[in-house]
Design an enzyme around this catalytic site. Structure first.
Site, PDB file in Angstrom:
ATOM      1  N   GLY A 161       0.859  -1.159   0.165  1.00 24.21           N
ATOM      2  CA  GLY A 161      -0.013   0.004  -0.040  1.00 24.21           C
ATOM      3  C   GLY A 161       0.734   1.208   0.114  1.00 24.21           C
ATOM      4  N   TYR A 162       0.294   2.494  -0.368  1.00 24.95           N
ATOM      5  CA  TYR A 162       0.992   3.801  -0.363  1.00 24.95           C
ATOM      6  C   TYR A 162       0.651   4.640   0.796  1.00 24.95           C
ATOM      7  CZ  TYR A 162       2.747   1.727  -4.492  1.00 24.95           C
ATOM      8  OH  TYR A 162       3.396   1.058  -5.436  1.00 24.95           O
ATOM      9  N   LEU A 163       1.639   5.076   1.671  1.00 23.57           N
ATOM     10  CA  LEU A 163       1.330   5.841   2.467  1.00 23.57           C
ATOM     11  C   LEU A 163       1.370   7.560   1.858  1.00 23.57           C
ATOM     12  CD1 LEU A 163       3.932   4.739   5.217  1.00 23.57           C
ATOM     13  CD2 LEU A 163       1.192   4.728   5.302  1.00 23.57           C
TER      14      LEU A 163
END
Length: 155
Positions: free
Chosen positions: A28-30
């Protein structure tokens, strides 16, 4: 560290016959800003934090920094990520003198198969296997950060 790679779409799954190793990845992407991405990934029972800079004009080269982090911390960080978590199985195939990483996406990106190969330099010529369909290097539509907000099921 600079990452130099080319991306391709696979036209079929015949590469599975040549696969040396496979593993599950959740990521996932922060932050998925065009200027930089901050990614959290679990790969089997390991965790990683990766920061990638903006690609050059050709899409082949960009800064990449990756650090292994404790698995349980990666699981917690995945809960903070934007949009949804990408699920995929990565297959490693050695072809010629190159290692090809083939990502077979699952979930909302099921049906998408992306192949990446790292290069020594941007102009390096490589031999491509016959299961490669077309090059998509530099096409942001095929970046993991893009499909985490614009899944393949919506294309």
């Amino acid at each position: 560290m600079l990452e130099i790679e080319r991306k391709y779409k696979a036209k079929n799954t015949t590469f599975l016959n040549e696969t040396k190793i496979s593993f599950k990845i959740n990521q996932g992407y922060l932050n998925s800003s065009p200027e930089r991405t901050v990614r959290v990934r679990t790969k089997d029972n390991k965790g990683f934090l990766t920061i990638k800079g903006k690609s050059n004009l050709s899409g082949t080269t960009r800064f990449e920094w990756e650090k292994e982090i404790p698995f349980d911390e990666a699981i917690e960080l995945l809960k903070l990520c934007e949009d949804f978590i990408i699920e995929k199985t990565r297959h490693i195939v050695i072809y010629g003198n190159k290692t090809f990483e083939i990502d077979v996406f699952e979930g909302k990106n099921k049906g998408l198969i992306i192949v990446e190969v790292e290069l020594e330099n941007e102009n390096e010529t490589i031999e491509l296997p016959d299961w490669i369909e077309e090059e998509v290097t530099g096409d942001i539509k095929y970046y993991n950060s893009y499909i985490s907000t614009n899944p393949f099921c919506n294309w």
